[in-house]
Motif scaffolding. Sequence first.
Motif, PDB file in Angstrom:
ATOM      1  N   MET A 140       7.597  -4.508   3.613  1.00 38.63           N
ATOM      2  CA  MET A 140       6.052  -4.421   3.326  1.00 38.63           C
ATOM      3  C   MET A 140       5.734  -3.476   2.122  1.00 38.63           C
ATOM      4  N   ALA A 141       5.057  -4.208   1.235  1.00 43.65           N
ATOM      5  CA  ALA A 141       4.493  -3.401   0.093  1.00 43.65           C
ATOM      6  C   ALA A 141       3.227  -2.637   0.552  1.00 43.65           C
ATOM      7  N   LEU A 142       2.964  -1.341  -0.379  1.00 43.61           N
ATOM      8  CA  LEU A 142       2.092  -0.642   0.024  1.00 43.61           C
ATOM      9  C   LEU A 142       0.586  -1.340  -0.158  1.00 43.61           C
ATOM     10  N   ASP A 143      -0.397  -1.190   0.630  1.00 43.16           N
ATOM     11  CA  ASP A 143      -1.638  -1.667   0.292  1.00 43.16           C
ATOM     12  C   ASP A 143      -2.398  -1.192  -0.981  1.00 43.16           C
ATOM     13  N   SER A 144      -3.270  -2.074  -1.358  1.00 44.33           N
ATOM     14  CA  SER A 144      -3.887  -1.561  -2.644  1.00 44.33           C
ATOM     15  C   SER A 144      -4.711  -0.248  -2.575  1.00 44.33           C
ATOM     16  N   ALA A 145      -5.417  -0.362  -1.481  1.00 43.69           N
ATOM     17  CA  ALA A 145      -6.157   1.047  -1.377  1.00 43.69           C
ATOM     18  C   ALA A 145      -5.425   2.330  -1.236  1.00 43.69           C
ATOM     19  N   LYS A 146      -4.145   2.074  -0.613  1.00 41.77           N
ATOM     20  CA  LYS A 146      -3.262   3.366  -0.738  1.00 41.77           C
ATOM     21  C   LYS A 146      -2.595   3.517  -2.014  1.00 41.77           C
ATOM     22  N   LYS A 147      -2.090   2.398  -2.651  1.00 43.79           N
ATOM     23  CA  LYS A 147      -1.740   2.527  -4.024  1.00 43.79           C
ATOM     24  C   LYS A 147      -2.345   3.202  -5.027  1.00 43.79           C
ATOM     25  N   GLN A 148      -3.712   2.882  -5.007  1.00 44.16           N
ATOM     26  CA  GLN A 148      -4.674   3.364  -5.915  1.00 44.16           C
ATOM     27  C   GLN A 148      -5.113   4.861  -5.795  1.00 44.16           C
ATOM     28  N   GLU A 149      -4.922   5.336  -4.405  1.00 45.75           N
ATOM     29  CA  GLU A 149      -5.280   6.733  -4.166  1.00 45.75           C
ATOM     30  C   GLU A 149      -4.165   7.394  -4.599  1.00 45.75           C
ATOM     31  N   ILE A 150      -3.018   6.919  -4.505  1.00 45.49           N
ATOM     32  CA  ILE A 150      -1.850   7.766  -5.010  1.00 45.49           C
ATOM     33  C   ILE A 150      -1.758   7.689  -6.413  1.00 45.49           C
ATOM     34  N   VAL A 151      -2.043   6.582  -7.175  1.00 46.49           N
ATOM     35  CA  VAL A 151      -2.058   6.457  -8.598  1.00 46.49           C
ATOM     36  C   VAL A 151      -3.205   7.453  -9.027  1.00 46.49           C
ATOM     37  N   ALA A 152      -4.533   7.504  -8.524  1.00 36.23           N
ATOM     38  CA  ALA A 152      -5.531   8.454  -9.020  1.00 36.23           C
ATOM     39  C   ALA A 152      -4.982   9.908  -8.681  1.00 36.23           C
ATOM     40  N   LYS A 153      -4.347  10.134  -7.655  1.00 32.33           N
ATOM     41  CA  LYS A 153      -3.899  11.668  -7.570  1.00 32.33           C
ATOM     42  C   LYS A 153      -2.952  12.239  -8.492  1.00 32.33           C
ATOM     43  N   PHE A 154      -2.017  11.426  -9.036  1.00 32.19           N
ATOM     44  CA  PHE A 154      -0.820  11.631 -10.011  1.00 32.19           C
ATOM     45  C   PHE A 154      -1.033  11.242 -11.334  1.00 32.19           C
ATOM     46  N   ALA A 155      -1.939  10.385 -11.739  1.00 34.18           N
ATOM     47  CA  ALA A 155      -2.078   9.886 -13.067  1.00 34.18           C
ATOM     48  C   ALA A 155      -2.552  11.038 -13.977  1.00 34.18           C
ATOM     49  N   LYS A 156      -2.110  10.957 -15.324  1.00 40.01           N
ATOM     50  CA  LYS A 156      -2.408  11.970 -16.150  1.00 40.01           C
ATOM     51  C   LYS A 156      -3.645  11.566 -16.835  1.00 40.01           C
ATOM     52  N   LYS A 157      -3.982  10.286 -17.013  1.00 41.95           N
ATOM     53  CA  LYS A 157      -5.223   9.776 -17.684  1.00 41.95           C
ATOM     54  C   LYS A 157      -5.455   8.391 -16.921  1.00 41.95           C
ATOM     55  N   GLU A 158      -6.761   8.009 -17.069  1.00 42.40           N
ATOM     56  CA  GLU A 158      -7.277   6.601 -16.480  1.00 42.40           C
ATOM     57  C   GLU A 158      -6.275   5.551 -16.853  1.00 42.40           C
ATOM     58  N   GLY A 159      -5.908   4.653 -15.928  1.00 44.29           N
ATOM     59  CA  GLY A 159      -4.986   3.677 -15.939  1.00 44.29           C
ATOM     60  C   GLY A 159      -3.582   3.786 -15.998  1.00 44.29           C
ATOM     61  N   ASP A 160      -3.298   5.145 -15.788  1.00 44.29           N
ATOM     62  CA  ASP A 160      -1.983   5.446 -15.869  1.00 44.29           C
ATOM     63  C   ASP A 160      -1.094   5.028 -14.874  1.00 44.29           C
ATOM     64  N   THR A 161      -0.268   4.212 -14.818  1.00 47.06           N
ATOM     65  CA  THR A 161       0.620   3.702 -13.680  1.00 47.06           C
ATOM     66  C   THR A 161       1.986   3.961 -13.820  1.00 47.06           C
ATOM     67  N   GLY A 162       2.447   4.022 -14.903  1.00 48.08           N
ATOM     68  CA  GLY A 162       3.847   4.121 -15.305  1.00 48.08           C
ATOM     69  C   GLY A 162       4.416   5.319 -15.466  1.00 48.08           C
ATOM     70  N   SER A 163       3.596   6.449 -15.407  1.00 52.53           N
ATOM     71  CA  SER A 163       4.218   7.983 -15.652  1.00 52.53           C
ATOM     72  C   SER A 163       5.226   8.090 -14.635  1.00 52.53           C
ATOM     73  N   PRO A 164       6.304   8.958 -14.996  1.00 55.22           N
ATOM     74  CA  PRO A 164       7.424   8.993 -13.878  1.00 55.22           C
ATOM     75  C   PRO A 164       6.790  10.001 -12.667  1.00 55.22           C
ATOM     76  N   ALA A 165       5.533  10.591 -12.714  1.00 57.04           N
ATOM     77  CA  ALA A 165       5.242  11.247 -11.796  1.00 57.04           C
ATOM     78  C   ALA A 165       4.585  10.141 -10.507  1.00 57.04           C
TER      79      ALA A 165
END
Length: 90
Positions: free
Chosen positions: A1-26
Amino acid sequence: MALDSAKKQEIVAKFAKKEGDTGSPAVQIALITERIKYLTEHLKVSKKDHSSRLGLLKLVGQRKRLMKYLKRKDYATFTTVIAELGLRDK
């Protein structure tokens, strides 16, 4: 099962370098780590699910390569990410 959208957005927001950053290694390492945790719990219950076990091993290898790359390119971010996720450096 894949991660749900809310959990995924929370992780992306925590580790993103800037807005919309979903591809950085972190961000990728953090998302893969969550999937690894989920599959590990799944395999504790379903011991004979060999296809999921192979998927887990593939994810672990992918995370290992990303961590190696991040360590080489940006050591400060690498140390922050492993501290946040509770991972260890080999």
